[in-house]
Design an enzyme around this catalytic site. Sequence first.
Site, PDB file in Angstrom:
ATOM      1  CB  CYS A 219      -0.911   0.024   1.217  1.00  0.00           C
ATOM      2  SG  CYS A 219      -1.961   1.515   1.284  1.00  0.00           S
TER       3      CYS A 219
ATOM      4  CG  ASP B 168     -24.810 -13.657 -12.944  1.00  0.00           C
ATOM      5  OD1 ASP B 168     -24.828 -13.585 -14.192  1.00  0.00           O
ATOM      6  OD2 ASP B 168     -24.542 -12.689 -12.206  1.00  0.00           O
TER       7      ASP B 168
END
Length: 450
Positions: A231, A359
């Site tokens: 990060c 789906d």
Amino acid sequence: MKLKSRIAKFTGKLSYWFLHNILKGGTSFPGKIAMKIDPKILNTLANDYETIIVTGTNGKTMTTALIVESLREKYGDVLTNPSGSNMQQGIVTAFLAHRDQAASRKIAVLEVDEANVKLVTELLHPSCFVLTNIFRDQMDRYGEIYTTYEKILDGIKLEPKATVIANGDASIFSSVDLPNPKIFYGFNLPSDQAENNLIAPVNTDGVLCPQCNHILHFHDRIYANLGDFFCPNCDYQRPQLTYSVNQIIKQSPNHLKFQMGTKEYNINIGGTYNIYNALAAYAVARYFGLSDDEVASAFAKNKRVFGRQELINYADKEIDLILVKNPVGLDEVLHLLNTEKEDYSLVTLLNANHADGIDTSWIWDGQFEKLHQSQIKKIIVGGQRWHDMSFRLEVAGFNPAQMTTCKTDNDVIAQLAKLPTKKVYILSTYTALLSLRKSMADKNIIQAGM
């Protein structure tokens, strides 16, 4: 053993014998029967085993197979669920079906569905959890990736002394502080980009920093959300790796050669994702005291398992049968196809049953556009949702005149024999794969069962 447990065990074993010797199948029904009689029969069956649970979105079956092959090098007989029936009833069936053979250590290596980790852990009390990865998969069943991880954590938290062997390149696996002993594995490849701040594509899941919600960057990204992450806004970064791959020497659709430490390893299967599976198996093997030479010997013996680049010879064709079930897995398989040097035919089978995920929109995230289309000489489109896949391929730039539609397994099998290439790749969702294999077995093209 309690009388109820004895009855459950006997009835389950009897039903397994009948199903496999008379009806030639059945991977979960014996477990269902035994659990009806004794809901905690798994606790009894697994009582004297050291149990390893393998879970995650992709790679469970291959990782389990490689772990089993490795541990057999040192300990002999190892119990497992090779069919991929990875929910509670299927795991019970695996114990009922197992015939004890010579073993210096009683070990069970079990592939477990992510949503079943807690249920299985409550009864098995595993000594080790192996975590492969978490990607978007069957949203109707699992929800988002963080929901999936919570299901896995619910199981791990029941056994705080069990060792967690996790993919360190997946940031989600170091996002929650657990008391468990931890071993992380990942990739440390030489890279010209090692000092760069790489960012994953915009539709990649799992790239938010769990500490500050900033977008994670990578010193090196292997694929999807896996790599040497950090990060740039806080101190969150990839954990220290215990085991790592430091060189990929050779890749082809049917073979991988890579280096861990100073030793080279070979497995007879393709795809970068399978190097992660091998690395997970290596970490488990080392945890259980195997040497590098023993692991290398086991990897060299590895066999293709049910639906995972399973090789079928039919009508002078070399057919690779490959399970696909989510965007990341599909993209890695498409990348594997691009390592093929010869012309080939492509077969796609798309179903939308509960076990597949109802789906089918995930096929639009698969990058069919990146396939080397000039190598694909013919396409067969089948399965219940053949029309969806046919349209997806047309949008990706494939000529509809190049495609043949098959509405039944028998049609697919008939068309396979007519394909113009020796090499054939079948990409199939789970229930379509089961159906095709059964039809092939009925025609004595392959053996029945898994």
